[in-house]
Design a protein around this motif. Structure first.
Motif, mmCIF file in Angstrom:
data_model
loop_
_atom_site.group_PDB
_atom_site.id
_atom_site.type_symbol
_atom_site.label_atom_id
_atom_site.label_comp_id
_atom_site.label_asym_id
_atom_site.label_seq_id
_atom_site.Cartn_x
_atom_site.Cartn_y
_atom_site.Cartn_z
ATOM 1 N N ARG A 104 36.168 38.338 41.108
ATOM 2 C CA ARG A 104 36.526 39.316 40.364
ATOM 3 C C ARG A 104 37.904 39.383 39.848
ATOM 4 O O ARG A 104 38.637 40.274 39.650
ATOM 5 C CB ARG A 104 36.149 40.797 40.923
ATOM 6 C CG ARG A 104 34.777 40.766 40.950
ATOM 7 C CD ARG A 104 34.293 42.378 41.589
ATOM 8 N NE ARG A 104 34.732 43.064 42.686
ATOM 9 C CZ ARG A 104 35.584 44.022 42.500
ATOM 10 N NH1 ARG A 104 35.771 44.666 41.439
ATOM 11 N NH2 ARG A 104 36.019 44.657 43.680
ATOM 12 N N THR A 150 39.853 35.589 35.031
ATOM 13 C CA THR A 150 38.359 34.947 34.754
ATOM 14 C C THR A 150 37.637 35.769 33.684
ATOM 15 O O THR A 150 36.590 35.358 33.504
ATOM 16 C CB THR A 150 37.712 34.463 35.997
ATOM 17 O OG1 THR A 150 37.265 35.749 36.640
ATOM 18 C CG2 THR A 150 38.432 33.798 36.768
ATOM 19 N N SER A 151 37.854 36.953 33.455
ATOM 20 C CA SER A 151 37.094 37.993 32.812
ATOM 21 C C SER A 151 37.394 38.023 31.216
ATOM 22 O O SER A 151 36.620 38.661 30.413
ATOM 23 C CB SER A 151 37.310 39.000 33.202
ATOM 24 O OG SER A 151 38.668 39.800 32.934
ATOM 25 N N LYS A 152 38.533 37.441 30.544
ATOM 26 C CA LYS A 152 38.713 37.326 29.162
ATOM 27 C C LYS A 152 39.158 36.039 28.645
ATOM 28 O O LYS A 152 39.617 34.997 29.597
ATOM 29 C CB LYS A 152 39.728 38.465 28.971
ATOM 30 C CG LYS A 152 39.634 39.592 29.635
ATOM 31 C CD LYS A 152 40.009 40.850 28.392
ATOM 32 C CE LYS A 152 39.764 42.081 29.053
ATOM 33 N NZ LYS A 152 38.540 42.589 29.708
#
Length: 165
Positions: free
Chosen positions: A92, A96-98
């Protein structure tokens, strides 16, 4: 001076009242160096059962092996008794999320400035990135083969490490 840091300075005075590392030699007593993320959910020493003085810790967004991290690792190996290196990104992770472009847009909107020139080094594939980062360490000419290097992912929801490399 402003009062912006008064709470932290008061906490520091309490910390100093019980400070026990005075005169410490600064080497990694457990022989460990850790490259991990700056995420506040990570307790680098606690997750490995270590205490202050046991390890050298390098933190950055995403826990990446950057040139600065390599510099710290080389110094740790040759000057500070490091003989084991852990590279530890985590689950999380915001990095790594955008996409790079999304982060540049978010920062640009927040600052009112063009941020397209600034690289944030997002991680598209965490496992592949971890393998590349471990390879950067194991292939570095100033880090001897005798140094053990491992790549792990830390689970921020369970506290467990999963060895990938």
């Amino acid at each position: 001076m402003s009062a912006d840091f008064d709470d932290l300075l008061a906490a520091n005075r309490d910390f100093a009242d019980h400070f026990s590392l005075s005169g410490f030699d600064g080497v990694a007593h457990a022989g460990v160096a850790l490259v991990t993320c700056m995420d506040s959910r990570i307790d680098p020493l606690g997750m490995l059962g270590l205490k202050p003085g046991d390890a050298k810790i390098f933190r950055n967004p995403g826990g990446r092996v950057t040139e600065a991290a390599l510099e710290a690792l080389v110094l740790g190996v040759h000057l500070l008794k490091v003989d084991r290196i852990l590279v530890v990104p985590h689950t999380r992770c915001a990095m790594t999320s955008k996409t790079e472009e999304e982060l540049q847009e978010i920062i640009g909107a927040a600052t009112g400035q063009d941020a397209s020139w600034h690289a944030f080094h997002v991680i598209e594939d965490q496992v592949s990135g971890l393998k590349r980062d471990v390879h950067k360490v194991t292939s570095h000419p100033l880090i001897p083969d005798s140094v053990k290097v491992g790549g792990f992912v830390y689970d921020v929801d369970t506290g467990l490490l999963d060895q990938i490399v």
